[in-house]
Design a protein around this motif. Sequence first.
Motif, PDB file in Angstrom:
ATOM      1  N   ARG A   1       0.800  -1.221   0.000  1.00  0.00           N
ATOM      2  CA  ARG A   1       0.000   0.000   0.000  1.00  0.00           C
ATOM      3  C   ARG A   1       0.835   1.274   0.000  1.00  0.00           C
ATOM      4  O   ARG A   1       0.314   2.353  -0.287  1.00  0.00           O
ATOM      5  CB  ARG A   1      -0.925   0.014   1.220  1.00  0.00           C
ATOM      6  N   THR A   2       2.114   1.177   0.343  1.00  0.00           N
ATOM      7  CA  THR A   2       2.938   2.390   0.475  1.00  0.00           C
ATOM      8  C   THR A   2       4.227   2.260  -0.321  1.00  0.00           C
ATOM      9  O   THR A   2       5.308   2.572   0.163  1.00  0.00           O
ATOM     10  CB  THR A   2       3.251   2.681   1.958  1.00  0.00           C
ATOM     11  N   GLY A   3       4.105   1.801  -1.539  1.00  0.00           N
ATOM     12  CA  GLY A   3       5.277   1.694  -2.388  1.00  0.00           C
ATOM     13  C   GLY A   3       5.865   0.297  -2.370  1.00  0.00           C
ATOM     14  O   GLY A   3       5.391  -0.598  -1.666  1.00  0.00           O
ATOM     15  N   ALA A   4       6.919   0.134  -3.141  1.00  0.00           N
ATOM     16  CA  ALA A   4       7.562  -1.170  -3.297  1.00  0.00           C
ATOM     17  C   ALA A   4       8.990  -1.115  -2.783  1.00  0.00           C
ATOM     18  O   ALA A   4       9.652  -0.072  -2.866  1.00  0.00           O
ATOM     19  CB  ALA A   4       7.554  -1.586  -4.761  1.00  0.00           C
ATOM     20  N   PRO A   5       9.508  -2.225  -2.250  1.00  0.00           N
ATOM     21  CA  PRO A   5      10.912  -2.281  -1.860  1.00  0.00           C
ATOM     22  C   PRO A   5      11.820  -2.185  -3.084  1.00  0.00           C
ATOM     23  O   PRO A   5      11.359  -2.320  -4.222  1.00  0.00           O
ATOM     24  CB  PRO A   5      11.033  -3.644  -1.172  1.00  0.00           C
ATOM     25  N   PRO A   6      13.117  -1.974  -2.870  1.00  0.00           N
ATOM     26  CA  PRO A   6      14.054  -1.941  -3.997  1.00  0.00           C
ATOM     27  C   PRO A   6      14.033  -3.259  -4.774  1.00  0.00           C
ATOM     28  O   PRO A   6      13.669  -4.316  -4.237  1.00  0.00           O
ATOM     29  CB  PRO A   6      15.417  -1.722  -3.311  1.00  0.00           C
ATOM     30  N   PRO A   7      14.440  -3.236  -6.040  1.00  0.00           N
ATOM     31  CA  PRO A   7      14.363  -4.440  -6.876  1.00  0.00           C
ATOM     32  C   PRO A   7      15.245  -5.583  -6.392  1.00  0.00           C
ATOM     33  O   PRO A   7      14.986  -6.744  -6.732  1.00  0.00           O
ATOM     34  CB  PRO A   7      14.806  -3.934  -8.255  1.00  0.00           C
ATOM     35  N   GLU A   8      16.288  -5.294  -5.599  1.00  0.00           N
ATOM     36  CA  GLU A   8      17.163  -6.357  -5.103  1.00  0.00           C
ATOM     37  C   GLU A   8      16.506  -7.212  -4.029  1.00  0.00           C
ATOM     38  O   GLU A   8      17.023  -8.271  -3.643  1.00  0.00           O
ATOM     39  CB  GLU A   8      18.451  -5.774  -4.512  1.00  0.00           C
ATOM     40  N   VAL A   9      15.353  -6.762  -3.529  1.00  0.00           N
ATOM     41  CA  VAL A   9      14.686  -7.417  -2.411  1.00  0.00           C
ATOM     42  C   VAL A   9      13.778  -8.537  -2.903  1.00  0.00           C
ATOM     43  O   VAL A   9      13.129  -8.429  -3.951  1.00  0.00           O
ATOM     44  CB  VAL A   9      13.866  -6.377  -1.618  1.00  0.00           C
ATOM     45  N   ASP A  10      13.728  -9.620  -2.120  1.00  0.00           N
ATOM     46  CA  ASP A  10      12.737 -10.667  -2.340  1.00  0.00           C
ATOM     47  C   ASP A  10      11.448 -10.184  -1.681  1.00  0.00           C
ATOM     48  O   ASP A  10      11.219 -10.408  -0.489  1.00  0.00           O
ATOM     49  CB  ASP A  10      13.223 -11.975  -1.710  1.00  0.00           C
ATOM     50  N   ALA A  11      10.631  -9.492  -2.442  1.00  0.00           N
ATOM     51  CA  ALA A  11       9.444  -8.822  -1.901  1.00  0.00           C
ATOM     52  C   ALA A  11       8.248  -9.764  -1.945  1.00  0.00           C
ATOM     53  O   ALA A  11       7.796 -10.165  -3.019  1.00  0.00           O
ATOM     54  CB  ALA A  11       9.158  -7.550  -2.686  1.00  0.00           C
ATOM     55  N   ARG A  12       7.726 -10.105  -0.774  1.00  0.00           N
ATOM     56  CA  ARG A  12       6.543 -10.941  -0.659  1.00  0.00           C
ATOM     57  C   ARG A  12       5.350 -10.044  -0.336  1.00  0.00           C
ATOM     58  O   ARG A  12       5.483  -9.065   0.418  1.00  0.00           O
ATOM     59  CB  ARG A  12       6.703 -12.003   0.440  1.00  0.00           C
ATOM     60  N   SER A  13       4.203 -10.393  -0.857  1.00  0.00           N
ATOM     61  CA  SER A  13       2.993  -9.602  -0.632  1.00  0.00           C
ATOM     62  C   SER A  13       2.029 -10.388   0.246  1.00  0.00           C
ATOM     63  O   SER A  13       1.688 -11.541  -0.053  1.00  0.00           O
ATOM     64  CB  SER A  13       2.325  -9.265  -1.965  1.00  0.00           C
ATOM     65  N   GLY A  14       1.607  -9.744   1.353  1.00  0.00           N
ATOM     66  CA  GLY A  14       0.659 -10.404   2.238  1.00  0.00           C
ATOM     67  C   GLY A  14       0.418  -9.569   3.477  1.00  0.00           C
ATOM     68  O   GLY A  14       1.256  -8.757   3.865  1.00  0.00           O
ATOM     69  N   ASP A  15      -0.720  -9.758   4.097  1.00  0.00           N
ATOM     70  CA  ASP A  15      -1.086  -9.061   5.321  1.00  0.00           C
ATOM     71  C   ASP A  15      -0.559  -9.859   6.507  1.00  0.00           C
ATOM     72  O   ASP A  15      -1.046 -10.966   6.778  1.00  0.00           O
ATOM     73  CB  ASP A  15      -2.611  -8.914   5.396  1.00  0.00           C
ATOM     74  N   ARG A  16       0.426  -9.322   7.232  1.00  0.00           N
ATOM     75  CA  ARG A  16       1.041 -10.045   8.328  1.00  0.00           C
ATOM     76  C   ARG A  16       0.061 -10.320   9.471  1.00  0.00           C
ATOM     77  O   ARG A  16       0.379 -11.072  10.408  1.00  0.00           O
ATOM     78  CB  ARG A  16       2.285  -9.335   8.843  1.00  0.00           C
ATOM     79  N   ASN A  17      -1.121  -9.710   9.427  1.00  0.00           N
ATOM     80  CA  ASN A  17      -2.117  -9.905  10.477  1.00  0.00           C
ATOM     81  C   ASN A  17      -3.044 -11.102  10.216  1.00  0.00           C
ATOM     82  O   ASN A  17      -3.975 -11.334  10.983  1.00  0.00           O
ATOM     83  CB  ASN A  17      -2.970  -8.647  10.644  1.00  0.00           C
ATOM     84  N   THR A  18      -2.796 -11.836   9.140  1.00  0.00           N
ATOM     85  CA  THR A  18      -3.639 -12.981   8.801  1.00  0.00           C
ATOM     86  C   THR A  18      -2.772 -14.194   8.484  1.00  0.00           C
ATOM     87  O   THR A  18      -1.642 -14.063   8.001  1.00  0.00           O
ATOM     88  CB  THR A  18      -4.529 -12.689   7.584  1.00  0.00           C
ATOM     89  N   SER A  19      -3.319 -15.368   8.714  1.00  0.00           N
ATOM     90  CA  SER A  19      -2.597 -16.600   8.372  1.00  0.00           C
ATOM     91  C   SER A  19      -2.360 -16.693   6.873  1.00  0.00           C
ATOM     92  O   SER A  19      -1.301 -17.139   6.422  1.00  0.00           O
ATOM     93  CB  SER A  19      -3.385 -17.813   8.861  1.00  0.00           C
ATOM     94  N   ALA A  20      -3.350 -16.249   6.089  1.00  0.00           N
ATOM     95  CA  ALA A  20      -3.201 -16.292   4.633  1.00  0.00           C
ATOM     96  C   ALA A  20      -2.067 -15.378   4.181  1.00  0.00           C
ATOM     97  O   ALA A  20      -1.294 -15.725   3.280  1.00  0.00           O
ATOM     98  CB  ALA A  20      -4.509 -15.891   3.962  1.00  0.00           C
TER      99      ALA A  20
END
Length: 331
Positions: free
Chosen positions: A34-53
């Motif tokens: 929701r607030t931008g993307a990490p640098p391209p060198e990062v293994d960026a995972r998408s998910g809400d840390r407040n949920t098991s999913a």
Amino acid sequence: MRLLVLGGTKLLGSAVVRTALDAGWDVTTLTRGRTGAPPPEVDARSGDRNTSAGLAALGDDTWDVCVDTSGYVPRFVALGAEALAGRVGRYVFVSTVNVYPDWPDEPLTSSSRVHDCPVDAGPDDGDYGYLKSGCERVILDAFPGAATINRSGLIFGPQDNIARVSWWVQRVARGGDVLAPGRPDQPLALIDSRDMAAWMLSAPPGVFVVNSRAGTQTFGSLLETAREVTGSDARFTWVPDQVLLDASVESWTEMPLWMPAPLSGHAWDMPVDGAYDTGLTIRPLASSLADVWEWVREHGLPAPEAGERPSEQEQRLTAEREQEILATVAG
């Protein structure tokens, strides 16, 4: 070294990511996007840390260090702690000095009492500092001997999403007659997000208050340094606390960083020796403010985040109101 950052795109999280990348670490982030993307060198995972999913995006990977910059509710932090138990070597949790219920009315010491929030508290069970104390307990229980609790002071730097220090830098850069609150010798204690990030990546387990030492910065040095790095012609008129209170100026929100006496006497003096003894270093204020000014010139101040109530940014002192108060003082 392998690092997991829960968060990673706002002020402190982005500083942790960049500091680790510059040190040659492999970095994974978990964000909601929701607030931008990490640098391209990062293994960026998408998910809400407040949920098991959302946590499922982490798979079954392991990391040497986890830095949690986004945990606010004990019940949700416990969900992540359960998922990561046995999979991280050290867990660094970013807490706050607001876990101390008597601060800033009373000075902080190593024995100051902490809120007693249960580990299963939900989002509506208390305020920010209360809930953070419950989050601390979750992490200390889940990672015995491997938890670093960072009770942070006021963080600033490039990408400041709340715009306290950056608001002042922009105001000073605009020049002219500037309303300066209180006294120039009023102590401050601010910490650059990048200095905090560097400390967290190497800090040992334990509970620490992490901030600069009181008295190394003052409101006067903040404004004078902002004038130097921006090259402005700002002229400061120091307006006593009582004059601002009589004008119904709201401390902290309308006038960032200003705390009238007697609160200001205890607000910035914190027991930070433990952090310094374990490697915390603070860069010169001029270096920090120069980088803040560069960011503000390129990006401007952040837009207020949507919410039911006005954010701090929406309550800042307007130019018209500032001049009205200055006129009253001059008259």
